[in-house]
Design a protein around this motif. Structure first.
Motif, PDB file in Angstrom:
ATOM      1  N   LEU A 143      -6.394  54.456  59.775  1.00 60.07           N
ATOM      2  CA  LEU A 143      -5.474  53.450  59.253  1.00 60.07           C
ATOM      3  C   LEU A 143      -5.490  53.416  57.730  1.00 60.07           C
ATOM      4  O   LEU A 143      -4.538  52.973  57.109  1.00 60.07           O
ATOM      5  N   GLY A 144      -6.559  53.917  57.114  1.00 59.48           N
ATOM      6  CA  GLY A 144      -6.652  53.986  55.660  1.00 59.48           C
ATOM      7  C   GLY A 144      -5.982  55.211  55.060  1.00 59.48           C
ATOM      8  O   GLY A 144      -5.880  55.326  53.839  1.00 59.48           O
ATOM      9  N   ASN A 145      -5.529  56.133  55.896  1.00 64.74           N
ATOM     10  CA  ASN A 145      -4.855  57.336  55.402  1.00 64.74           C
ATOM     11  C   ASN A 145      -3.484  57.016  54.825  1.00 64.74           C
ATOM     12  O   ASN A 145      -2.817  56.079  55.277  1.00 64.74           O
ATOM     13  N   ASP A 146      -3.043  57.829  53.870  1.00 68.02           N
ATOM     14  CA  ASP A 146      -1.639  57.769  53.478  1.00 68.02           C
ATOM     15  C   ASP A 146      -0.853  58.606  54.493  1.00 68.02           C
ATOM     16  O   ASP A 146      -1.441  59.276  55.347  1.00 68.02           O
ATOM     17  N   ALA A 147       0.450  58.565  54.415  1.00 61.30           N
ATOM     18  CA  ALA A 147       1.293  59.235  55.417  1.00 61.30           C
ATOM     19  C   ALA A 147       1.030  60.738  55.481  1.00 61.30           C
ATOM     20  O   ALA A 147       0.935  61.318  56.564  1.00 61.30           O
ATOM     21  N   ALA A 148       0.894  61.389  54.343  1.00 61.97           N
ATOM     22  CA  ALA A 148       0.692  62.843  54.326  1.00 61.97           C
ATOM     23  C   ALA A 148      -0.650  63.221  54.957  1.00 61.97           C
ATOM     24  O   ALA A 148      -0.725  64.164  55.753  1.00 61.97           O
ATOM     25  N   ALA A 149      -1.707  62.494  54.611  1.00 66.77           N
ATOM     26  CA  ALA A 149      -3.023  62.782  55.188  1.00 66.77           C
ATOM     27  C   ALA A 149      -3.007  62.537  56.696  1.00 66.77           C
ATOM     28  O   ALA A 149      -3.584  63.311  57.470  1.00 66.77           O
ATOM     29  N   GLU A 150      -2.327  61.482  57.100  1.00 67.44           N
ATOM     30  CA  GLU A 150      -2.290  61.185  58.534  1.00 67.44           C
ATOM     31  C   GLU A 150      -1.488  62.238  59.287  1.00 67.44           C
ATOM     32  O   GLU A 150      -1.860  62.623  60.404  1.00 67.44           O
ATOM     33  N   GLN A 151      -0.418  62.712  58.710  1.00 67.75           N
ATOM     34  CA  GLN A 151       0.340  63.772  59.390  1.00 67.75           C
ATOM     35  C   GLN A 151      -0.518  65.010  59.595  1.00 67.75           C
ATOM     36  O   GLN A 151      -0.433  65.664  60.636  1.00 67.75           O
ATOM     37  N   GLN A 152      -1.372  65.335  58.649  1.00 67.51           N
ATOM     38  CA  GLN A 152      -2.273  66.476  58.805  1.00 67.51           C
ATOM     39  C   GLN A 152      -3.283  66.218  59.922  1.00 67.51           C
ATOM     40  O   GLN A 152      -3.568  67.112  60.724  1.00 67.51           O
ATOM     41  N   GLU A 153      -3.818  65.001  59.983  1.00 69.12           N
ATOM     42  CA  GLU A 153      -4.757  64.679  61.067  1.00 69.12           C
ATOM     43  C   GLU A 153      -4.063  64.733  62.424  1.00 69.12           C
ATOM     44  O   GLU A 153      -4.644  65.221  63.391  1.00 69.12           O
ATOM     45  N   VAL A 154      -2.837  64.247  62.492  1.00 70.00           N
ATOM     46  CA  VAL A 154      -2.091  64.294  63.751  1.00 70.00           C
ATOM     47  C   VAL A 154      -1.912  65.738  64.202  1.00 70.00           C
ATOM     48  O   VAL A 154      -2.116  66.076  65.375  1.00 70.00           O
ATOM     49  N   ARG A 155      -1.547  66.616  63.289  1.00 71.93           N
ATOM     50  CA  ARG A 155      -1.373  68.033  63.633  1.00 71.93           C
ATOM     51  C   ARG A 155      -2.687  68.646  64.139  1.00 71.93           C
ATOM     52  O   ARG A 155      -2.688  69.413  65.101  1.00 71.93           O
ATOM     53  N   THR A 156      -3.793  68.294  63.500  1.00 80.03           N
ATOM     54  CA  THR A 156      -5.098  68.807  63.934  1.00 80.03           C
ATOM     55  C   THR A 156      -5.426  68.324  65.341  1.00 80.03           C
ATOM     56  O   THR A 156      -5.882  69.104  66.199  1.00 80.03           O
ATOM     57  N   GLU A 157      -5.206  67.049  65.593  1.00 77.42           N
ATOM     58  CA  GLU A 157      -5.477  66.486  66.923  1.00 77.42           C
ATOM     59  C   GLU A 157      -4.538  67.086  67.974  1.00 77.42           C
ATOM     60  O   GLU A 157      -4.967  67.411  69.085  1.00 77.42           O
ATOM     61  N   LEU A 158      -3.276  67.253  67.623  1.00 76.96           N
ATOM     62  CA  LEU A 158      -2.307  67.835  68.541  1.00 76.96           C
ATOM     63  C   LEU A 158      -2.703  69.268  68.896  1.00 76.96           C
ATOM     64  O   LEU A 158      -2.627  69.677  70.061  1.00 76.96           O
ATOM     65  N   ALA A 159      -3.156  70.019  67.912  1.00 80.51           N
ATOM     66  CA  ALA A 159      -3.607  71.391  68.169  1.00 80.51           C
ATOM     67  C   ALA A 159      -4.821  71.389  69.095  1.00 80.51           C
ATOM     68  O   ALA A 159      -4.907  72.212  70.014  1.00 80.51           O
ATOM     69  N   GLY A 160      -5.750  70.477  68.887  1.00 83.03           N
ATOM     70  CA  GLY A 160      -6.923  70.388  69.751  1.00 83.03           C
ATOM     71  C   GLY A 160      -6.554  70.096  71.196  1.00 83.03           C
ATOM     72  O   GLY A 160      -7.102  70.701  72.128  1.00 83.03           O
ATOM     73  N   ILE A 161      -5.615  69.185  71.382  1.00 82.34           N
ATOM     74  CA  ILE A 161      -5.157  68.846  72.734  1.00 82.34           C
ATOM     75  C   ILE A 161      -4.444  70.043  73.357  1.00 82.34           C
ATOM     76  O   ILE A 161      -4.669  70.379  74.521  1.00 82.34           O
ATOM     77  N   ALA A 162      -3.594  70.696  72.581  1.00 82.44           N
ATOM     78  CA  ALA A 162      -2.862  71.857  73.104  1.00 82.44           C
ATOM     79  C   ALA A 162      -3.816  72.960  73.534  1.00 82.44           C
ATOM     80  O   ALA A 162      -3.630  73.567  74.604  1.00 82.44           O
ATOM     81  N   LEU A 163      -4.845  73.233  72.753  1.00 84.28           N
ATOM     82  CA  LEU A 163      -5.808  74.275  73.119  1.00 84.28           C
ATOM     83  C   LEU A 163      -6.572  73.896  74.379  1.00 84.28           C
ATOM     84  O   LEU A 163      -6.770  74.739  75.267  1.00 84.28           O
ATOM     85  N   LEU A 164      -6.983  72.657  74.486  1.00 80.89           N
ATOM     86  CA  LEU A 164      -7.665  72.187  75.685  1.00 80.89           C
ATOM     87  C   LEU A 164      -6.777  72.372  76.915  1.00 80.89           C
ATOM     88  O   LEU A 164      -7.226  72.839  77.967  1.00 80.89           O
ATOM     89  N   ARG A 165      -5.524  72.036  76.768  1.00 81.40           N
ATOM     90  CA  ARG A 165      -4.599  72.149  77.896  1.00 81.40           C
ATOM     91  C   ARG A 165      -4.243  73.603  78.201  1.00 81.40           C
ATOM     92  O   ARG A 165      -4.046  73.951  79.368  1.00 81.40           O
ATOM     93  N   LEU A 166      -4.174  74.440  77.190  1.00 78.05           N
ATOM     94  CA  LEU A 166      -3.970  75.873  77.454  1.00 78.05           C
ATOM     95  C   LEU A 166      -5.108  76.414  78.311  1.00 78.05           C
ATOM     96  O   LEU A 166      -4.880  77.190  79.243  1.00 78.05           O
TER      97      LEU A 166
END
Length: 176
Positions: A143-166
């Motif tokens: 919640l303390g992230n700015d929008a750009a930093a949070e978008q990067q974290e979202v992409r990292t988390e999304l990639a982690g989920i995608a790899l787990l599901r693959l």
């Protein structure tokens, strides 16, 4: 066992038609652009190549494509509805967090609402095996992230989920 699942996932993905590959891949990440790019990149020589392509593909998505993927994810703490493979995987991924006490679950629900107000989309985190207390701490930190930093974290988390599901595509023997 994990190596076998990964090998099976690559073998299945390489064997599917382009349409089937895209359909199966959307259970891993609901961005149609990501699924199409990953399907078009076949054949993959092994897990490392597939994982690298999957991760690079998520990093290359437009933000609107990431939002499309986020729309398929329930809030942390909410139970995904339905009998689809994606809903089943989501419930399994959040199972450790679901066992928290009511106070932690309530705080997590409030953090979800605050996060959505701040960033305009669901709080996404690779919850697999993570207790609710850790997820809550990450939500509060992010919640303390700015929008750009949070978008990067979202992409990292999304990639982690995608790899787990693959990996799970291979374990499920999908398309066999």
């Amino acid at each position: 066992m994990l190596d076998d699942a990964r090998r099976e996932a690559v073998t299945a993905l390489n064997a599917w038609s382009e349409d089937q590959a895209e359909q199966e891949l959307t259970a891993c990440c609901a961005s149609r652009r990501w699924a199409a790019a990953l399907a078009a990149g076949r054949p993959y020589g092994g897990w490392a190549e597939l994982a690298a392509a999957a991760t690079a593909g998520i990093k290359a998505l437009r933000w609107s494509d990431v939002l499309e993927a986020l729309d398929a994810h329930p809030r942390i703490g909410d139970r995904a509805a339905g009998k689809s493979r994606e809903a089943e995987w989501s419930r399994a991924e959040q199972s450790a967090a679901a066992s928290a006490d009511a106070a932690v679950l309530g705080a997590l629900a409030r953090a979800n609402v605050e996060y959505e107000r701040r960033f305009g989309h669901v709080f996404l985190i690779c919850a697999s095996g993570r207790p609710a207390e850790q997820i809550l701490a990450d939500a509060r930190r992010r919640l303390g992230n700015d929008a750009a930093a949070e978008q990067q974290e979202v992409r990292t988390e999304l990639a982690g989920i995608a790899l787990l599901r693959l990996e799970r595509l291979g374990q499920a023997g999908v398309g066999a």
